[in-house]
Design an enzyme around this catalytic site. Sequence first.
Site, short mmCIF file in Angstrom:
data_model
loop_
_atom_site.label_atom_id
_atom_site.label_comp_id
_atom_site.label_asym_id
_atom_site.label_seq_id
_atom_site.Cartn_x
_atom_site.Cartn_y
_atom_site.Cartn_z
N ASN A 58 46.42 142.85 3.24
CA ASN A 58 47.62 142.74 2.81
C ASN A 58 47.79 141.74 1.54
OD1 ASN A 58 48.83 144.02 5.01
ND2 ASN A 58 48.09 142.34 6.30
N TYR A 59 46.79 140.96 1.36
CA TYR A 59 46.72 140.29 -0.02
C TYR A 59 45.84 140.56 -1.20
CZ TYR A 59 50.06 137.45 2.93
OH TYR A 59 51.02 137.06 3.69
N LEU A 60 44.78 140.97 -0.85
CA LEU A 60 43.72 141.33 -1.89
C LEU A 60 43.99 142.58 -2.53
CD1 LEU A 60 40.78 139.61 0.19
CD2 LEU A 60 42.12 138.59 -1.57
#
Length: 797
Positions: free
Chosen positions: A754-756
């Site tokens: 979800n973030y990278l």
Amino acid sequence: MICEVRHVRRCEMGRRKDGKAKTKLQGQALTPRQRMVGDEKEGSSGDARKKSTKRKERTKHKEKSERAEKDVKKAKAVKSKSVESFDDDVRVHSAVLDEPEDGNFVPNKRGKKRKRQEEPIEGPSTFKMNNLKEEDEASSGAKEKSRKMKKPKEEEGACPVTTKKSKEEKGECPVTTKKKSKEEKGECPVTTKKKSKEEKGECPVTTKKKSKEEIAAGKALKIKKKEEEEQQRWRWWEEAKYEDGVKWKFLEHKGPHFPPEYQPLPDNVHFYYNGNIVKLSLAAEEVALFYAQMLDHEYTTKEVFRNNFFKDWRKEMTLEERMLITDLSKCDFGELHAMHVEKVEARKAMNKEDKLVIKEANQRIVDEYGFCMLDNHRERIGNFKIEPPGLFRGRGEHPKQGYLKKRIQPEDVIINCGKGSRVPEPPAGHRWKEVRYDNTVTWLASWTENVQGSCKYIMLNPSSKLKGEKDWEKYEVARRLKSCVDRIRLQYQQDLKSKQMVNRQRAVALYFIDVLALRAGNEKEEGETADTVGCCSLRVEHITLYDRLEGSDCVVEFDFLGKDCIRYYNKVPVTKRVFKNLKLFMENKEPGDDLFDRLNTGLLNKHLSSLMPGLTAKVFRTYNASITLQEQLRKLSNGTANQAEKLLSYNRANRAVAVLCNHQRAPPKTFDQSMANLQSKIEVRREQLTLAKSELTLAKKEVKGHCSDSKLLALVERKKKAVQRCEEQIMKMEVQATDREENKQIALGTSKLNYLDPRISIAWCKNMEVPLEKIYNKSQRDKFAWAVDMTQTDFIF
DNA sequence: CGAACTACTTAGTATTGCGGAT
DNA sequence: ATCCGCAATACTAAGTAGTTCG
């Protein structure tokens, strides 16, 4: 020991008013991942204050009958205060804060939605050890470190560098080139069971017995399937985007899949009340079984859960049953529970054929319900199954845990599909609640869930265009932030000196969000959910200020429960100005008051979007996560290392992000055991190595004696190889052990998913010559197909 | 304006099932 | 052939944030 600790803590919590005692104790005795374990008496929420009329559904369960008078009083007090302070607020907006540092400014105390939790008094001490994690300096130390790593504010100021390459990278304005017309016309014949495990094309070594040809054939088949799949893939990222708001032009699906009807208990399984067999009505029986199935779970030891369950269960009973069954503790679910356990065992022990039958049946369901047609492409649906009924499993100290989550009927379900598509058939004898044709949303079906009154949706799989496009966009926004983050940081540094309180609070909040990657912290309805907070909803009791602590000045200690009741604990040195402001914000406030009483996420996001279009609080998390990964990869990886080492450095970079974002997990139950196993394996190998080494020396000696006997030489070579192999394997296992240990209570998946920005990882793999499969499994590669396709080695976030 | 409503992302845990070890 | 450990997947709760409504 733990119980003792817990007991002490309760007492402390009992006088949480001062805030300090509680925080301190938590800091010492509790673990970083402590869920609020608690005490359920009185439903843990005593406050009568409800700021507004809630949705009807939401009020349903709100029988907070017994409330201490004082709470009501307090609530009233707060309320009137809040009115007062609202006026105050209006004035202060234009008011001048001349000497704020001297405390001339009196912060108001606006009561937001949340209310103080009633203090626990006592409860069953069912403290589950494995939910706890030892608070260790190391971990918080690591956090601080990672924080520092990304601190250098101006260091990466040279962001414009990116722009050059990224231009075509992002393909902002995708040309409509329909390259792949292949499946375009082919209409995607419903073939290709993509279940294929081609995953690891490397190891076709399944059964030794297989002939070479078979193996080769299998391999070829796999490759072929892979290619086929690749060709079938919708390269949506090469197409033009739709006009604003339109998500699709055509959508057709079969509707959701409903769970099977309840099967009544067999005659030989009984429920007992007060020692007597009671034959329950079907509805009551079903709910009883929900409870019986959870008997092994900690939930059923919690007072709130039991009470909520009992309340809802009784609603399902007939009048007669309700008259009889008045006390949960007199209920004996033993036989129901035993039956359930037996069933689980039986399922496990099933023979292969039966398992296969079930598997095939499931596959048929997937084939029928698991896909939809969206703009001429066959897309996987994410959750095509209606959630089955059961008891609500809220996380942490959720006031609604245990309530009955009701069975959803077609009459509850709204269908969304394309005009002109074949509308899905409701199950026989039923009809849909509604059929609509809204192409500005991405869901295929929705219903309202009865416990919280919120909407549930059926949506597409992460590999779909709809999700992928959004994901891509998310990372592009984060990259845009990169180019203006310096300006924004400068701005909030300035705002720390603002004359307006609201601006100062906003600046400090932004500082936290930026430096600590906190979540925004929307307001929540009190008493409806567990008491968790994010940045804007932090309360005074969640931070402690130290002028000096552990060698640093101006240290803020955070201790609060964030999303999913995961504890955030961190000690961070902050700038003097932030520190002073925090002191100011905390003046004249109770522990339970909002730290940022003038701020909410709406205000904050409005400000942010004025600084950069599309900027919201959560973008900082994405940005900081991705930039941290990139930095760490640069720092940690070494092109000459072997693959295991490279992977370790990747995982470490990933881990730095997970620590930053506070992504935790319960240590696997088998963790210690499996760690020990690995160690003993290493030991065995070590012994083998010693042996191999001595054999090698022996062989060498012999060679010396007999000059060049070719046989002996070969032997030496063989021994050398053996030694080498051993060493390699030991090294590999040791790296694995390190990795696993460091990962004990850190969850890497969430940040990875979800973030990278996947392009960072993909470019790294290319540069490091690591196969992408080592980093992303099949579904992750599918999800990030857009990135896999477009990323070159020179990608820079 | 703030609350309510809606849509969608992010999150940890439970379950499944695969492949290697025995 | 079976067991076991773990990775993958399934599940669904709990967030964020935009929009609508009164």
